[in-house]
Scaffold this motif. Structure first.
Motif, PDB file in Angstrom:
ATOM      1  N   GLN A 131       0.622  -1.250  -0.184  1.00  0.00           N
ATOM      2  CA  GLN A 131       0.065   0.071  -0.175  1.00  0.00           C
ATOM      3  C   GLN A 131       0.878   1.392  -0.098  1.00  0.00           C
ATOM      4  N   LEU A 132       1.911   1.430   0.794  1.00  0.00           N
ATOM      5  CA  LEU A 132       2.548   2.614   0.923  1.00  0.00           C
ATOM      6  C   LEU A 132       3.546   2.641  -0.214  1.00  0.00           C
ATOM      7  N   LEU A 133       3.661   1.636  -1.041  1.00  0.00           N
ATOM      8  CA  LEU A 133       4.725   1.727  -2.122  1.00  0.00           C
ATOM      9  C   LEU A 133       3.964   1.792  -3.486  1.00  0.00           C
ATOM     10  N   LEU A 134       2.570   1.376  -3.654  1.00  0.00           N
ATOM     11  CA  LEU A 134       2.024   1.515  -4.746  1.00  0.00           C
ATOM     12  C   LEU A 134       0.782   2.370  -4.713  1.00  0.00           C
ATOM     13  N   VAL A 135       0.190   2.665  -3.485  1.00  0.00           N
ATOM     14  CA  VAL A 135      -0.764   3.743  -3.484  1.00  0.00           C
ATOM     15  C   VAL A 135      -0.091   4.860  -2.590  1.00  0.00           C
ATOM     16  N   ARG A 136       0.186   5.855  -3.409  1.00  0.00           N
ATOM     17  CA  ARG A 136       1.108   6.786  -2.693  1.00  0.00           C
ATOM     18  C   ARG A 136       0.380   7.573  -1.609  1.00  0.00           C
ATOM     19  N   PRO A 137       0.984   7.822  -0.623  1.00  0.00           N
ATOM     20  CA  PRO A 137       0.598   8.534   0.600  1.00  0.00           C
ATOM     21  C   PRO A 137       0.014   9.876   0.218  1.00  0.00           C
ATOM     22  N   GLY A 138       0.619  10.697  -0.771  1.00  0.00           N
ATOM     23  CA  GLY A 138       0.278  11.930  -1.186  1.00  0.00           C
ATOM     24  C   GLY A 138      -0.628  12.096  -1.975  1.00  0.00           C
ATOM     25  N   MET A 139      -1.422  11.089  -2.329  1.00  0.00           N
ATOM     26  CA  MET A 139      -2.192  11.140  -3.371  1.00  0.00           C
ATOM     27  C   MET A 139      -3.473  12.101  -3.036  1.00  0.00           C
ATOM     28  N   GLY A 140      -3.682  12.371  -1.862  1.00  0.00           N
ATOM     29  CA  GLY A 140      -4.618  13.512  -1.762  1.00  0.00           C
ATOM     30  C   GLY A 140      -6.035  12.457  -1.169  1.00  0.00           C
ATOM     31  N   LEU A 141      -7.158  13.249  -1.015  1.00  0.00           N
ATOM     32  CA  LEU A 141      -8.145  12.644  -0.451  1.00  0.00           C
ATOM     33  C   LEU A 141      -9.225  12.688  -1.643  1.00  0.00           C
ATOM     34  N   GLY A 142     -10.016  11.746  -1.836  1.00  0.00           N
ATOM     35  CA  GLY A 142     -11.177  11.584  -2.662  1.00  0.00           C
ATOM     36  C   GLY A 142     -12.315  12.420  -2.060  1.00  0.00           C
ATOM     37  N   TRP A 143     -13.503  12.456  -2.947  1.00  0.00           N
ATOM     38  CA  TRP A 143     -14.847  13.127  -2.581  1.00  0.00           C
ATOM     39  C   TRP A 143     -15.384  12.497  -1.478  1.00  0.00           C
ATOM     40  N   ASP A 144     -15.556  11.371  -1.424  1.00  0.00           N
ATOM     41  CA  ASP A 144     -16.255  10.533  -0.330  1.00  0.00           C
ATOM     42  C   ASP A 144     -15.108  10.750   1.041  1.00  0.00           C
ATOM     43  N   GLN A 172      -3.491  -7.046 -11.948  1.00  0.00           N
ATOM     44  CA  GLN A 172      -4.016  -6.239 -10.810  1.00  0.00           C
ATOM     45  C   GLN A 172      -3.056  -5.059 -10.589  1.00  0.00           C
ATOM     46  N   LEU A 173      -1.781  -5.311 -10.687  1.00  0.00           N
ATOM     47  CA  LEU A 173      -0.856  -4.081 -10.464  1.00  0.00           C
ATOM     48  C   LEU A 173      -1.168  -3.023 -11.384  1.00  0.00           C
ATOM     49  N   ALA A 174      -1.331  -3.624 -12.612  1.00  0.00           N
ATOM     50  CA  ALA A 174      -1.467  -2.627 -13.772  1.00  0.00           C
ATOM     51  C   ALA A 174      -2.785  -1.799 -13.500  1.00  0.00           C
ATOM     52  N   VAL A 175      -3.747  -2.461 -13.277  1.00  0.00           N
ATOM     53  CA  VAL A 175      -5.122  -1.720 -13.030  1.00  0.00           C
ATOM     54  C   VAL A 175      -4.855  -0.835 -11.838  1.00  0.00           C
ATOM     55  N   LEU A 176      -4.208  -1.140 -10.933  1.00  0.00           N
ATOM     56  CA  LEU A 176      -3.969  -0.566  -9.766  1.00  0.00           C
ATOM     57  C   LEU A 176      -3.077   0.918 -10.159  1.00  0.00           C
ATOM     58  N   GLN A 177      -2.026   0.693 -11.025  1.00  0.00           N
ATOM     59  CA  GLN A 177      -1.257   1.730 -11.284  1.00  0.00           C
ATOM     60  C   GLN A 177      -2.016   3.034 -12.063  1.00  0.00           C
ATOM     61  N   ASN A 178      -2.757   2.287 -13.086  1.00  0.00           N
ATOM     62  CA  ASN A 178      -3.697   3.316 -13.584  1.00  0.00           C
ATOM     63  C   ASN A 178      -4.862   4.100 -12.994  1.00  0.00           C
ATOM     64  N   THR A 179      -5.336   3.300 -11.982  1.00  0.00           N
ATOM     65  CA  THR A 179      -6.407   3.953 -11.026  1.00  0.00           C
ATOM     66  C   THR A 179      -5.799   4.829 -10.207  1.00  0.00           C
TER      67      THR A 179
END
Length: 495
Positions: free
Chosen positions: A44-57, A383-390
């Motif tokens: 999670q820490l490596l692939l979903v960047r902590p600085g991604m910002g918060l989403g709408w919900d 799964q990792l490719a879809v995750l990266q695009n998302t």
């Protein structure tokens, strides 16, 4: 499948106590699960960047406790569980990176505890594989570190089912009863209705077999977790029936809606598919979705042969009821809705894969194992490719909101302020403003109230380019802003 662990499942006999000499047996059984949970946190820490910002919900949930902006409108279907979950960090820090790290660590710990609850019910190798399968889905990795409720319903359901089985097998297991109560409360605290759907088979089994104490503990946990939601329904929404009705209306009216294809469309990385149009993703992206139920059925066959049907059948039944409303009762889709079903299906699927590796006689066993490894590797790559695009798409959307907030600050729109119009809720959070809407699911104000607010504080309205502003803002000064047009009112006395 043989073994002392599996033998406990037939007839729900009490699981054998782990060996304690030297403490080696508990360590050996816990270590693989800890490795899976740690790898999940690290990924999670490596692939979903902590600085991604918060989403709408996320901005809605976090704003309830954050000093960054006033609390956003809290619509009827939402529950306060996520806000309570993030409060230890969000109540004093506005750092999104810190919040992401906190949630990633917490989600890894929760996965470990949920898997650990199944020890003695499935072999540790099956539990570790099940955890790895669930944790490696792009939707699990994406939502694990987010301030959203669905992952927590998933791990709560996984733990609750294990504790339910253990409590039925051993009436003296107080730890299982406490685990059942806490897990049920966690689910209900996050999403009360999802919690009920996820445990329907447990409620039915508890009634049919007259396991009064286990059933009472499960109901007590659900009641404790949903108590705040029910009280709030009477305090702010006109009663429980009215809140349920409003929630149904916001979700498009609960009824018969075939959303299976919508869920398929969302597998390509669409966080919210509403309206759900467009093509279904490439079969390479969706093939795992069709293989999943086949492997789950194979897992049930394996369990029947091993005489431990209930411990496999119950996860399948709970997965089916948890998924049912999101496949057949709402007219849109989001991949996170099915996280509880994926978590529960991971157990029989992992058991089926373990059987496929062991079942063939030599010399075919290494061939089958190699083919399965190749298939799982390909699945992980997709799964990792879809995750990266998302992640890339979400990051860009959140940065756009941040840029809009920066532009508003440069124009002098600063707290205290009110923001309305297109995307008002997330942009208001990033700006530090309150948000208002006069129509739609988040309606919390009127035109008259906004006009009155504009007389004493700064009010801005974001309007998509090429569309007319609301009547109350047509005479206000305006200027283009990031593909939109900003209309703003400055009260007397300046900005």
């Amino acid at each position: 499948m043989a073994g002392s662990a599996h033998a406990t499942l037939a007839g729900f006999r009490r699981p054998r106590s782990p060996r304690t000499s030297g403490g080696t047996r508990p360590l050996r059984t816990a270590f693989p699960l800890a490795v899976v949970a740690a790898a999940f946190t690290l990924a999670q820490l490596l692939l979903v960047r902590p600085g991604m910002g918060l989403g709408w919900d996320e901005t809605v949930y976090v704003s309830q406790v954050s000093p960054q902006a006033p609390a956003a409108f809290f619509s009827a279907p939402r529950a306060r569980g996520v806000s309570l979950l993030v409060a230890p960090v969000a109540s004093w820090s506005t750092s999104t990176a810190l919040l992401r790290i906190y949630l990633a660590v917490l989600s890894g710990l929760a996965l470990y505890l949920a898997l650990r609850a199944w020890r003695g019910l499935f072999p540790v190798r099956v539990l570790a594989l099940a955890g790895a399968l669930f944790a490696s889905l792009w939707v699990t990795l994406f939502y694990g570190p987010q301030a959203m409720p669905n992952y927590w319903v998933a791990v709560g359901a996984l733990a609750a089912l294990a504790c339910f089985l253990r409590a039925r097998a051993d009436r003296t297991d107080r730890g299982a009863l406490w685990g059942l109560a806490v897990s049920a409360a966690l689910m209900a605290l996050m999403r009360p209705m999802d919690a009920v759907w996820a445990v329907l088979p447990l409620l039915a089994l508890g009634l049919a077999r007259r396991h009064g104490r286990t059933l009472a503990v499960l109901l007590a946990g659900l009641a404790a977790g949903s108590a705040e939601w029910v009280i709030e329904a009477y305090a702010d929404y006109g009663g429980l029936v009215r809140r349920l009705s409003q929630g149904s209306e916001i979700q498009g009216g609960l009824g018969w809606h075939l959303a299976v294809v919508d869920q398929l469309r969302s597998l390509g990385g669409r966080a919210l598919c509403r309206p759900c149009t467009g093509d279904v993703p490439h079969p390479v992206v969706t093939v795992w979705w069709f293989v999943l139920p086949l492997l789950a059925v194979l897992g049930l066959v394996v369990a029947v042969r091993a005489r431990r049907t209930t411990a496999t059948l119950l996860p399948l039944a709970c997965a089916a009821t948890a998924a049912f409303p999101y496949l057949f009762m709402i007219g849109y889709a989001a991949p996170r809705f099915l996280l509880p079903a994926y978590a529960l299906l991971a157990l029989p699927v992992a058991d089926a894969l373990a059987y496929l590796v062991r079942a063939p006689r030599r010399p075919w066993r290494p061939v089958v194992a190699a083919l399965l490894c190749l298939g799982l590797a390909a699945h992980l790559a997709v799964q990792l490719a879809v995750l990266q695009n998302t992640v890339d798409g979400a990051t860009e959307a959140h940065r756009a909101w941040s840029r809009t907030a920066g532009a508003l600050h440069r124009l002098g729109v600063r707290p205290p302020c009110l923001l309305a119009g297109d995307g008002a809720i997330p942009v208001a959070f990033y700006t530090g403003c309150s948000s208002a809407a006069t129509t739609g699911h988040n309606a919390n104000s009127t035109e008259e109230a906004i006009i009155a607010t504009a007389r004493r504080t700064q009010v801005a309205v974001l309007v998509p380019g090429g569309t007319r502003p609301p009547g109350y803002a047509r005479a206000w000064p305006s200027q283009p802003l990031d593909g939109q047009r900003l209309y703003y009112a400055v009260p007397r006395g300046g900005r």
